[in-house]
Write an enzyme that holds these catalytic residues in place. Structure first.
Site, short mmCIF file in Angstrom:
data_model
loop_
_atom_site.label_atom_id
_atom_site.label_comp_id
_atom_site.label_asym_id
_atom_site.label_seq_id
_atom_site.Cartn_x
_atom_site.Cartn_y
_atom_site.Cartn_z
N HIS A 53 88.82 -12.84 48.49
CA HIS A 53 90.14 -12.22 48.42
C HIS A 53 90.79 -12.31 49.80
O HIS A 53 90.12 -12.11 50.81
CB HIS A 53 90.01 -10.72 48.13
CG HIS A 53 89.63 -10.39 46.73
ND1 HIS A 53 90.32 -10.84 45.64
CD2 HIS A 53 88.65 -9.59 46.24
CE1 HIS A 53 89.77 -10.33 44.54
NE2 HIS A 53 88.75 -9.59 44.87
N HIS B 194 89.90 -3.58 36.26
CA HIS B 194 88.47 -3.83 36.45
C HIS B 194 87.80 -2.66 37.15
O HIS B 194 88.45 -1.82 37.78
CB HIS B 194 88.22 -5.12 37.24
CG HIS B 194 88.61 -5.06 38.70
ND1 HIS B 194 89.81 -5.56 39.17
CD2 HIS B 194 87.96 -4.57 39.78
CE1 HIS B 194 89.86 -5.38 40.48
NE2 HIS B 194 88.76 -4.77 40.89
N HIS C 243 89.29 -0.39 50.11
CA HIS C 243 89.84 0.33 48.95
C HIS C 243 88.78 1.06 48.14
O HIS C 243 87.67 0.59 47.94
CB HIS C 243 90.67 -0.58 48.03
CG HIS C 243 89.93 -1.72 47.40
ND1 HIS C 243 88.86 -2.35 47.97
CD2 HIS C 243 90.13 -2.34 46.21
CE1 HIS C 243 88.44 -3.32 47.18
NE2 HIS C 243 89.18 -3.33 46.10
N GLU D 180 83.78 -6.45 38.32
CA GLU D 180 83.79 -7.27 39.53
C GLU D 180 82.51 -6.98 40.31
O GLU D 180 82.01 -5.85 40.28
CB GLU D 180 85.00 -6.91 40.41
CG GLU D 180 85.04 -7.69 41.72
CD GLU D 180 86.18 -7.28 42.68
OE1 GLU D 180 86.66 -6.14 42.58
OE2 GLU D 180 86.54 -8.10 43.52
N TYR E 150 84.75 -12.10 39.11
CA TYR E 150 85.25 -11.28 38.01
C TYR E 150 84.64 -11.77 36.71
O TYR E 150 84.51 -12.98 36.49
CB TYR E 150 86.78 -11.37 37.91
CG TYR E 150 87.49 -10.62 39.00
CD1 TYR E 150 87.58 -9.24 38.96
CD2 TYR E 150 88.05 -11.29 40.07
CE1 TYR E 150 88.24 -8.53 39.97
CE2 TYR E 150 88.70 -10.60 41.08
CZ TYR E 150 88.79 -9.22 41.02
OH TYR E 150 89.43 -8.54 42.02
#
Ligand code: FES
Lengths: 314, 108
Positions: free
Chosen positions: A252, A220, A206, A271, A261
Site C-alpha cells: 500500500h 474488510h 490505522h 486482509e 486481500y
C-alpha cells in the site's frame, strides 16, 4: 486514557463449519468459547484477551458490530457523556452482555455501524505466555495471524446529495473518541471532499478506516503478520487451501503496509496486513492523497484498481 | 467428469462446468467473462443471475441479495449454484457502483 485499540469484530457468516475451517485452519485463530446462541469466539495466538472475532451464523454476510477496548472503566462514563453531548444515543450494556466482558456502551457511528466500547475482557494470555517466552508458538495453523489489526468500514458517500458519512465518522472519531487522522483521500473538483480516512489510537497508521461508497457495509477486516516473507507464505497457504484471493501480495502507498486481500467462505473480505508502516503519533501531520494518486495510494505498484476492490463488499 | 454446458444469454459465451463446480468458479477458471466476479462466497451479491433453463443445486447464499422466493424461481448467486444439467442464464448482478456511470469522485 480513552480508547486503546480494536477489541473485537462480530462477523455474520452463512455456514459456520466453512467459516471455522477458514478462521481456524487458514488464519490460525483458535476457538475460545461458544455460547447458547451458537456464536463462536476466536482469538489469535499473540492476543491476550479472550477473543477478537465473534462469528454469528446468519442468512447474510457482513459485520454486526465492532468493539474497541478503553483503558479504564471510568473512561466509559466520560466517553458516554461526550458521545451523548455530541448528539448520538448511547445504550448501556450490562457486564456479561458481551461474552466475557465487563459493562459496555453501544452506539451507532454517523455511518450507521454498530460500535461498542468496553474496558474489561476475560484474560486468557498469549500462546507463548509471559515468562521467558519464545518468539512464536510451535502450535498454530495456517498463516498464524498475530492479532486483529483493523477494519475498514464502507460509508455512504454521495456528494451530489450532500451525503458524506466518511467525513462525519472522521469528525466524530476525532472530536469525541480522540482518534488521530493518519491519512486521507481528498477528491472532487475542488479537492475538498474527504472520500477516505485512516485513523489511529495505537502507534500504527490505522486502527480503523472509512471509505466512501454507495452504501454502508464492511470492506474488510485485517489480521497482522510480521513482514513481507510472511505475506508471501500466507498467499501460498491461501492458494493451497483454495481461498478466493482478491489482491495478491502488494504494498500500500497509504499506511505503507504489505497486504493480501481475500475472502472468507461467506464473502467477507479479509486482509493480512504486515509491517509497521510507520510510527504514528498524535502530533504527526496527516498525509493527504489526491484523486489522481488515489490508486497509487491503495495499490502502490500498479496504481490501478484490482478486481472489484471498491465495488464488492458485504 | 461430465461437463454441463453453461450459456450466458447476455454475451453468448458458453463454457463447461462440472456438477461439483459452481457456475462462477468455472467461468473464471476458463478465462471466460460475463458474470461479475466478486467474493465467490455468496456474500457480496455481485454475481446474481437468473437461470432461465436447466437444473441446479444451490448452497447457502445471502438473503440480503436473493430472497427465498427469487431462489425458487432460479434467481441465484452464480458462486453458490452448481449445475445439474446444461444451463442457460441471464446476468442480473451489478457492481455496487452504477456500472455504467463513470466515477466522478474518485471512489464513487
Ligand atoms: S461473487 Fe460475491 S456473491 Fe457471488
Amino acid at each position: 486514557m480513552g480508547v486503546m485499540r480494536i477489541g473485537h469484530i462480530n462477523l455474520r457468516v452463512l455456514d459456520m463449519d466453512a467459516a471455522l475451517d477458514h478462521y481456524e485452519n487458514t488464519m490460525g485463530l483458535s476457538v475460545t468459547d461458544r455460547d447458547a446462541d451458537g456464536n463462536v469466539y476466536l482469538k489469535c495466538w499473540d492476543e491476550w484477551d479472550k477473543y477478537s472475532v465473534i462469528l454469528t451464523e446468519a442468512d447474510s454476510a457482513g459485520m454486526n458490530s465492532i468493539a474497541f477496548k478503553v483503558e479504564k472503566d471510568a473512561d466509559l462514563d466520560a466517553l458516554k457523556k461526550r458521545i451523548t453531548d455530541y448528539g448520538i444515543d448511547v445504550t448501556d450494556m450490562a457486564p456479561g452482555e458481551m461474552n466475557g466482558c465487563g459493562r459496555a456502551i453501544r452506539f451507532n457511528l454517523p455511518s450507521g455501524h454498530d460500535m461498542r466500547l468496553y474496558a474489561e475482557k476475560e484474560f486468557l494470555g498469549k500462546a507463548v505466555g509471559t515468562l521467558n517466552p519464545e518468539p512464536w508458538p510451535d502450535e498454530g495453523k495456517g498463516v498464524k495471524a498475530h492479532w486483529l489489526d483493523h477494519a475498514l468500514l464502507m460509508c455512504e458517500l454521495d456528494p451530489e446529495r450532500g451525503v458524506n458519512k466518511v467525513a462525519e465518522n472522521t469528525k466524530f472519531m476525532k472530536e469525541v473518541l480522540d482518534f488521530h487522522l493518519g491519512e486521507q483521500v481528498l477528491v472532487g473538483p475542488d479537492g475538498d471532499i474527504q472520500a477516505a480516512t485512516w485513523m489511529f489510537r495505537t502507534s500504527t497508521p490505522h486502527d480503523i478506516a472509512f471509505v466512501g461508497g454507495p452504501e454502508m457495509g464492511l470492506h474488510h477486516v485485517a489480521f497482522f503478520l510480521d513482514e513481507w516473507n510472511d505475506v508471501l507464505k500466507a498467499a501460498d497457504i491461501m492458494a493451497k487451501r483454495k481461498v478466493k484471493m482478491d489482491v495478491t501480495p502488494q504494498r500500500h502507498g497509504i499506511t505503507r503496509g504489505y497486504t493480501i486481500y481475500f475472502f472468507d467462505p461467506s464473502g467477507n473480505r479479509n486482509e493480512t496486513f504486515a509491517g509497521l508502516g510507520y510510527l504514528a503519533q498524535p502530533d504527526m501531520p496527516p498525509i493527504t492523497w489526491t484523486e489522481e494518486n488515489l490508486w497509487r495510494g491503495i495499490f502502490y505498484h500498479t496504481g490501478e484498481e484490482a478486481g472489484a476492490f471498491t465495488t464488492v463488499y458485504t | 467428469m461430465t461437463k454441463n454446458v453453461v450459456t450466458i444469454l447476455d454475451t453468448g459465451e458458453t463454457y463447461g462446468c462440472a456438477g461439483e463446480e459452481n457456475l462462477l468458479d468455472a467461468m473464471v477458471r476458463l478465462g471466460r467473462k460475463g458474470i461479475p466476479s466478486g467474493c465467490h462466497g455468496g456474500g457480496c451479491g455481485v454475481c446474481k443471475i437468473h437461470i432461465v433453463d436447466g437444473a441446479w443445486r444451490g448452497k447457502a447464499m445471502s438473503r440480503e441479495h436473493v430472497s427465498r422466493e427469487e431462489e425458487a424461481h432460479g434467481i441465484v448467486l452464480a458462486c453458490r449454484a452448481y449445475p445439474a444439467s446444461d444451463v442457460t442464464l441471464k446476468v442480473l448482478g451489478k457492481m455496487k457502483k452504477a456500472v455504467c456511470r463513470e466515477r466522478k469522485y474518485g471512489l464513487v
